[in-house]
Write a protein that holds these residues in place. Structure first.
Motif, PDB file in Angstrom:
ATOM      1  N   GLU A  65      -4.079  -7.923  -5.804  1.00 35.48           N
ATOM      2  CA  GLU A  65      -5.164  -7.219  -5.143  1.00 35.48           C
ATOM      3  C   GLU A  65      -5.042  -5.721  -5.418  1.00 35.48           C
ATOM      4  N   VAL A  66      -6.161  -5.099  -5.783  1.00 35.76           N
ATOM      5  CA  VAL A  66      -6.206  -3.660  -5.999  1.00 35.76           C
ATOM      6  C   VAL A  66      -7.325  -3.105  -5.115  1.00 35.76           C
ATOM      7  N   THR A  67      -6.964  -2.245  -4.187  1.00 34.27           N
ATOM      8  CA  THR A  67      -7.947  -1.633  -3.301  1.00 34.27           C
ATOM      9  C   THR A  67      -8.675  -0.532  -4.054  1.00 34.27           C
ATOM     10  N   THR A  68     -10.003  -0.599  -4.066  1.00 34.40           N
ATOM     11  CA  THR A  68     -10.803   0.363  -4.810  1.00 34.40           C
ATOM     12  C   THR A  68     -11.476   1.400  -3.918  1.00 34.40           C
ATOM     13  N   SER A  89     -21.605  -9.896  -6.483  1.00 34.33           N
ATOM     14  CA  SER A  89     -20.693  -8.766  -6.359  1.00 34.33           C
ATOM     15  C   SER A  89     -19.451  -8.987  -7.209  1.00 34.33           C
ATOM     16  N   GLU A  90     -18.852  -7.903  -7.672  1.00 37.27           N
ATOM     17  CA  GLU A  90     -17.593  -7.966  -8.409  1.00 37.27           C
ATOM     18  C   GLU A  90     -16.415  -7.605  -7.509  1.00 37.27           C
ATOM     19  N   GLU A  91     -16.691  -7.275  -6.242  1.00 38.41           N
ATOM     20  CA  GLU A  91     -15.643  -6.859  -5.320  1.00 38.41           C
ATOM     21  C   GLU A  91     -15.697  -7.672  -4.039  1.00 38.41           C
ATOM     22  N   ASN A  92     -14.620  -7.536  -3.266  1.00 42.35           N
ATOM     23  CA  ASN A  92     -14.528  -8.122  -1.936  1.00 42.35           C
ATOM     24  C   ASN A  92     -14.482  -6.977  -0.934  1.00 42.35           C
ATOM     25  N   MET A 134     -16.789   8.216  -5.234  1.00 41.37           N
ATOM     26  CA  MET A 134     -16.201   7.368  -6.275  1.00 41.37           C
ATOM     27  C   MET A 134     -15.759   8.200  -7.467  1.00 41.37           C
ATOM     28  N   HIS A 135     -16.553   9.163  -7.848  1.00 45.57           N
ATOM     29  CA  HIS A 135     -16.239  10.020  -8.992  1.00 45.57           C
ATOM     30  C   HIS A 135     -14.972  10.832  -8.726  1.00 45.57           C
ATOM     31  N   SER A 171      -1.886   0.366  -3.344  1.00 44.51           N
ATOM     32  CA  SER A 171      -2.779  -0.157  -4.387  1.00 44.51           C
ATOM     33  C   SER A 171      -3.980   0.757  -4.578  1.00 44.51           C
ATOM     34  N   TYR A 172      -4.461   1.373  -3.517  1.00 37.89           N
ATOM     35  CA  TYR A 172      -5.567   2.326  -3.615  1.00 37.89           C
ATOM     36  C   TYR A 172      -5.149   3.575  -4.391  1.00 37.89           C
TER      37      TYR A 172
END
Length: 188
Positions: A65-68, A89-92, A134-135, A171-172
């Protein structure tokens, strides 16, 4: 923070417009650990997070798992690409604490965009601010050390540092929980 106050904070508007927009939202409770948006499923709602913390995460090539992204109240969240294009969606999106949210479905968002000018302007501002967040996070991986990224998170969202397990924070930040432990010891 009330939904109407959040709307007016992002984009000043008359109380009557904020009240009209808020009338399209429904209050919900989300339990800790619940996924409100799942990878492979289409996002059907947008959310105003009134109380709590939610994270976005993906699974990397090794299944980790990788927190984005973190969302901490008050905040507005959604997988905008999935929601507006009505694609999977590509995320959870997972509740890391018990949360109180106000949700609005796709049909009502479309109605508001087409019929309430203040909603259109507010929506533009919201999308712009999300892009900026995000940027900046993406740039931070190339411009700042892991310690600086941690210190920035600590300064901007101390509640995340206080309430969320180290593994998720690490992970974030793009580091291991052991590296994060070393950074925390060094700072204290």
């Amino acid at each position: 923070m009330l939904l109407q106050d959040y709307l007016k904070k992002l984009k000043p508007m008359p109380d009557k417009d904020a009240d009209e927009i808020a009338s399209f939202f429904k209050q919900e409770t989300i339990k800790k650990g619940e996924l409100i948006i799942k990878e492979g499923k289409t996002s059907k709602k947008s959310y105003f997070l009134q109380i709590g913390i939610i994270r976005c995460f993906i699974f990397d090539l090794n299944g980790n798992e990788v927190t984005t992204r973190f969302y901490s109240a008050p905040d507005f969240l959604n997988d905008y690409l999935s929601f507006f294009k009505q694609e999977p969606s590509e995320e959870n999106y997972e509740a890391l604490t018990d949360c109180n949210v106000w949700s609005i479905n796709h049909k009502n968002v479309q109605f508001c965009f087409h019929n309430i000018s203040e909603f259109r302007e507010w929506g533009r501002m919201l999308l712009t601010l999300n892009y900026v967040k995000m940027h900046k996070h993406m740039i931070s991986f190339h411009k700042y050390s892991a310690q600086q990224r941690y210190e920035n998170l600590l300064k901007s969202h101390p509640e995340i540092i206080q309430k969320i397990p180290l593994k998720i924070i690490a992970s974030y930040l793009g580091i291991t929980k052991f590296s994060l432990s070393r950074i925390r010891k060094k700072i204290t």
